[in-house]
Design an enzyme around this catalytic site. Structure first.
Site, PDB file in Angstrom:
ATOM      1  N   GLY A  49     -15.202 -15.393  21.465  1.00 47.14           N
ATOM      2  CA  GLY A  49     -15.967 -15.689  22.667  1.00 47.14           C
ATOM      3  C   GLY A  49     -15.193 -15.467  23.947  1.00 47.14           C
ATOM      4  O   GLY A  49     -15.687 -15.762  25.038  1.00 47.14           O
ATOM      5  N   CYS A  50     -13.984 -14.949  23.836  1.00 49.06           N
ATOM      6  CA  CYS A  50     -13.170 -14.659  25.010  1.00 49.06           C
ATOM      7  C   CYS A  50     -13.119 -13.144  25.219  1.00 49.06           C
ATOM      8  O   CYS A  50     -13.004 -12.390  24.256  1.00 49.06           O
ATOM      9  CB  CYS A  50     -11.743 -15.184  24.826  1.00 49.06           C
ATOM     10  SG  CYS A  50     -11.643 -16.967  24.622  1.00 49.06           S
ATOM     11  N   ALA A  51     -13.181 -12.729  26.461  1.00 48.30           N
ATOM     12  CA  ALA A  51     -13.084 -11.297  26.762  1.00 48.30           C
ATOM     13  C   ALA A  51     -11.680 -10.789  26.449  1.00 48.30           C
ATOM     14  O   ALA A  51     -11.510  -9.655  26.012  1.00 48.30           O
ATOM     15  CB  ALA A  51     -13.432 -11.040  28.220  1.00 48.30           C
ATOM     16  N   SER A  52     -10.676 -11.616  26.660  1.00 49.53           N
ATOM     17  CA  SER A  52      -9.289 -11.275  26.349  1.00 49.53           C
ATOM     18  C   SER A  52      -8.976 -11.722  24.923  1.00 49.53           C
ATOM     19  O   SER A  52      -9.730 -12.493  24.322  1.00 49.53           O
ATOM     20  CB  SER A  52      -8.343 -11.994  27.311  1.00 49.53           C
ATOM     21  OG  SER A  52      -8.642 -11.668  28.638  1.00 49.53           O
TER      22      SER A  52
END
Length: 136
Positions: A49-52
């Protein structure tokens, strides 16, 4: 009441005049954070759920929660450092009771992070709650 480490961060944010200074401070916190052993950066510790790329590895000692975290983005490393200040050392049963949204709002993060970063921060908080709940 947040931990003394988090209160120190909140006091520093109050002292800094604008968001750009606060943003630089978050990045510096990320730089100061010890790196996570690459051997721990595996799918089991990855936060979805994190872009990174983000990894969180729990450490539970004597019923208290702690974790090690890392990211490929320096600002996210800083956010991990802020979450560490918020949660590290808490008894396992208290982790879920932390109102992370309210505490992080005190820093103005809710107003100044992109929607992707905000979603990633929420995913990290949820992961911390899951890890502490599983250990309790």
């Amino acid at each position: 009441m947040a931990s003394p480490a988090f209160e120190d961060i909140a006091a520093t944010f109050d002292f800094l005049d604008d968001w750009e200074e606060r943003y630089r401070h978050v990045i510096e916190m990320g730089k100061d954070m010890p790196p996570m052993d690459p051997a721990l950066q595996v799918p089991a510790t990855k936060v979805e759920g994190c872009a990174s790329q983000v990894w969180i590895m729990p450490r539970i000692e004597s019923g208290r929660f702690d974790f090690q975290g890392d990211s490929d983005a320096m600002i996210v490393r800083g956010l991990i450092a802020i979450l560490h200040a918020l949660y590290a050392g808490l008894p396992l049963e208290q982790v879920a009771r932390v109102d992370a949204h309210a505490e992080l709002a005190r820093l103005g993060l809710d107003e100044h992070l992109s929607s992707q970063r905000s979603n990633g921060l929420r995913a990290m908080v949820e992961r911390i709650r899951q890890l502490s709940g599983a250990a309790a």
